[in-house]
Design a protein around this motif. Structure first.
Motif, PDB file in Angstrom:
ATOM      1  N   PRO A  17     -29.246 -43.264  62.019  1.00  0.00           N
ATOM      2  CA  PRO A  17     -30.099 -43.060  63.203  1.00  0.00           C
ATOM      3  C   PRO A  17     -31.261 -44.052  63.232  1.00  0.00           C
ATOM      4  O   PRO A  17     -31.908 -44.293  62.215  1.00  0.00           O
ATOM      5  N   VAL A  18     -31.509 -44.606  64.414  1.00  0.00           N
ATOM      6  CA  VAL A  18     -32.681 -45.451  64.619  1.00  0.00           C
ATOM      7  C   VAL A  18     -33.833 -44.605  65.129  1.00  0.00           C
ATOM      8  O   VAL A  18     -34.981 -44.781  64.734  1.00  0.00           O
ATOM      9  N   PHE A  35     -30.971 -35.073  69.681  1.00  0.00           N
ATOM     10  CA  PHE A  35     -29.825 -35.786  69.111  1.00  0.00           C
ATOM     11  C   PHE A  35     -30.307 -37.138  68.592  1.00  0.00           C
ATOM     12  O   PHE A  35     -31.408 -37.598  68.921  1.00  0.00           O
ATOM     13  N   TYR A  36     -29.455 -37.757  67.763  1.00  0.00           N
ATOM     14  CA  TYR A  36     -29.774 -39.060  67.179  1.00  0.00           C
ATOM     15  C   TYR A  36     -29.134 -40.178  68.004  1.00  0.00           C
ATOM     16  O   TYR A  36     -28.142 -39.973  68.702  1.00  0.00           O
ATOM     17  N   VAL A  37     -29.721 -41.377  67.871  1.00  0.00           N
ATOM     18  CA  VAL A  37     -29.174 -42.586  68.486  1.00  0.00           C
ATOM     19  C   VAL A  37     -29.180 -43.685  67.427  1.00  0.00           C
ATOM     20  O   VAL A  37     -30.202 -43.911  66.769  1.00  0.00           O
ATOM     21  N   ASP A  38     -28.018 -44.352  67.214  1.00  0.00           N
ATOM     22  CA  ASP A  38     -27.940 -45.409  66.205  1.00  0.00           C
ATOM     23  C   ASP A  38     -28.283 -46.764  66.813  1.00  0.00           C
ATOM     24  O   ASP A  38     -28.658 -46.869  67.985  1.00  0.00           O
ATOM     25  N   GLU A  39     -28.154 -47.817  66.020  1.00  0.00           N
ATOM     26  CA  GLU A  39     -28.550 -49.161  66.451  1.00  0.00           C
ATOM     27  C   GLU A  39     -27.668 -49.705  67.573  1.00  0.00           C
ATOM     28  O   GLU A  39     -28.076 -50.593  68.317  1.00  0.00           O
ATOM     29  N   LYS A  40     -26.461 -49.147  67.737  1.00  0.00           N
ATOM     30  CA  LYS A  40     -25.566 -49.559  68.818  1.00  0.00           C
ATOM     31  C   LYS A  40     -25.822 -48.795  70.119  1.00  0.00           C
ATOM     32  O   LYS A  40     -25.163 -49.050  71.120  1.00  0.00           O
ATOM     33  N   GLY A  41     -26.765 -47.842  70.075  1.00  0.00           N
ATOM     34  CA  GLY A  41     -27.054 -47.044  71.262  1.00  0.00           C
ATOM     35  C   GLY A  41     -26.097 -45.895  71.465  1.00  0.00           C
ATOM     36  O   GLY A  41     -25.934 -45.416  72.586  1.00  0.00           O
ATOM     37  N   ILE A  42     -25.450 -45.428  70.397  1.00  0.00           N
ATOM     38  CA  ILE A  42     -24.479 -44.332  70.478  1.00  0.00           C
ATOM     39  C   ILE A  42     -25.157 -43.030  70.055  1.00  0.00           C
ATOM     40  O   ILE A  42     -25.822 -42.967  69.018  1.00  0.00           O
ATOM     41  N   GLU A  43     -24.968 -42.007  70.879  1.00  0.00           N
ATOM     42  CA  GLU A  43     -25.533 -40.691  70.582  1.00  0.00           C
ATOM     43  C   GLU A  43     -24.623 -39.931  69.614  1.00  0.00           C
ATOM     44  O   GLU A  43     -23.405 -40.037  69.685  1.00  0.00           O
TER      45      GLU A  43
END
Length: 321
Positions: free
Chosen positions: A109-110, A120-128
């Motif tokens: 998670p970013v 919810f979390y969001v990673d470096e690719k912008g995926i929830e």
């Protein structure tokens, strides 16, 4: 004869090899995949614990109840693991000695987004991906109605904050207000830093850093309610009305506004009184005439002039107050 003998020899050799291969394949497929023959590797750089080795082993057992190599469907197992929300990628393969290898990369998670009452979390690719019940990853908290097409830029902003010692010290959260402007929440004081949109982030953070080093270090952090750097080449500050030192400043500001409004009322009064002064002048001229005649009119007229003088004074006092 020699050629026939060679052909026969080759055929016999192929049959023997085929028999040995089928025997070895049957023996290999009949092997059981025990726990010591399952290797799970987590390949992410930042350690996260949304899933662990125990979870992966349970999935392998569910996908292959018999535990035999021949009954294992590797593509189906790989797809099952890739479909986990917290998994970024998975690679599953078997060695010749019957060892099952699973190389897994989890999502890191970013930032953590609170949107419409959901977290919810969001990673470096912008995926929830959803929050885990057993593990909470430390990351930047973002609140507000953030659009999906802004995830990438927001992830870049958080990454810049994490890599800069100054920004990492001051900024602990990000919020998006109803007007669509982004604000950086600070660890010192109760003020927030308004940055507007997500463009020119380096320039905006640099402007705030300059303001802190040259001015804010000599002030109380609680003095301000907001520091805006969204405008080009200028910094706008908003005072905190609950800060004691600001009370005197705000009171002086209110008094100055009251003073600027007072002369306007006085000018109106002067214009209202001026025609009455003209009437008193006329009365004074009329008073000089009765002195020659010495009649009783000389006593009544001055009384009228006194009454006219007293009335405007009372009205003027009421208006000024």
């Amino acid at each position: 004869m020699k050629n026939k003998y060679r052909i026969l020899k080759i055929v016999i050799t192929v049959i023997i090899l085929g028999f040995l291969l089928s025997f070895s394949l049957k023996k290999f497929s009949g092997q059981k995949i025990t726990d010591d023959k399952i290797s799970v590797k987590m390949n992410e750089k930042t350690p996260v614990y949304f899933i662990d080795e125990k979870d992966i082993r349970e999935i392998v057992k569910k996908e292959n109840p018999s535990g035999k190599v021949g009954d294992l469907n590797i593509p189906a197992l790989e797809k099952k693991i890739n479909n986990l929300p917290a998994v970024d990628s998975a690679n599953v393969y078997l060695n010749l000695n019957g060892k099952l290898n699973l190389d897994i990369k989890q999502r890191v998670p970013v930032f953590r987004l609170n949107k419409n009452g959901k977290d919810f979390y969001v990673d470096e690719k912008g995926i929830e991906f959803p929050i885990s019940k057993t593990y909470s990853h430390p990351c930047m908290l973002v609140t507000g109605n953030v659009k999906k097409d802004e995830y990438q830029k927001l992830a870049e902003l958080v990454d810049k904050i994490d890599k800069d010692d100054f920004s990492k010290k001051y900024f602990i959260g990000i919020s998006k207000d109803k007007n669509g402007d982004y604000n950086l929440l600070t660890s010192e004081g109760n003020y927030k830093v308004e940055i507007g949109d997500l463009d020119n982030i380096d320039f905006k953070v640099k402007g705030f850093k300059t303001f802190v080093e040259k001015y804010l270090v000599f002030q109380e952090p609680q003095k301000y309610n907001m520091i805006s750097v969204k405008y080009q080449n200028q910094i706008v500050t908003t005072l905190n009305p609950h800060f004691k030192e600001n009370d005197s400043i705000l009171k002086v500001g209110h008094k100055e506004l009251a003073k600027t409004s007072a002369p306007i009322a006085i000018k109106k009064q002067e214009t209202a009184v001026s025609p009455k002064k003209a009437e008193t002048k006329k009365n004074s001229t009329s008073v000089s005439k009765p002195k020659e005649t010495k009649n009783q009119n000389t006593t009544t007229k001055p009384k009228e002039t006194k009454k006219t003088e007293e009335k405007p004074k009372k009205k003027a006092k009421v208006k000024i107050e």
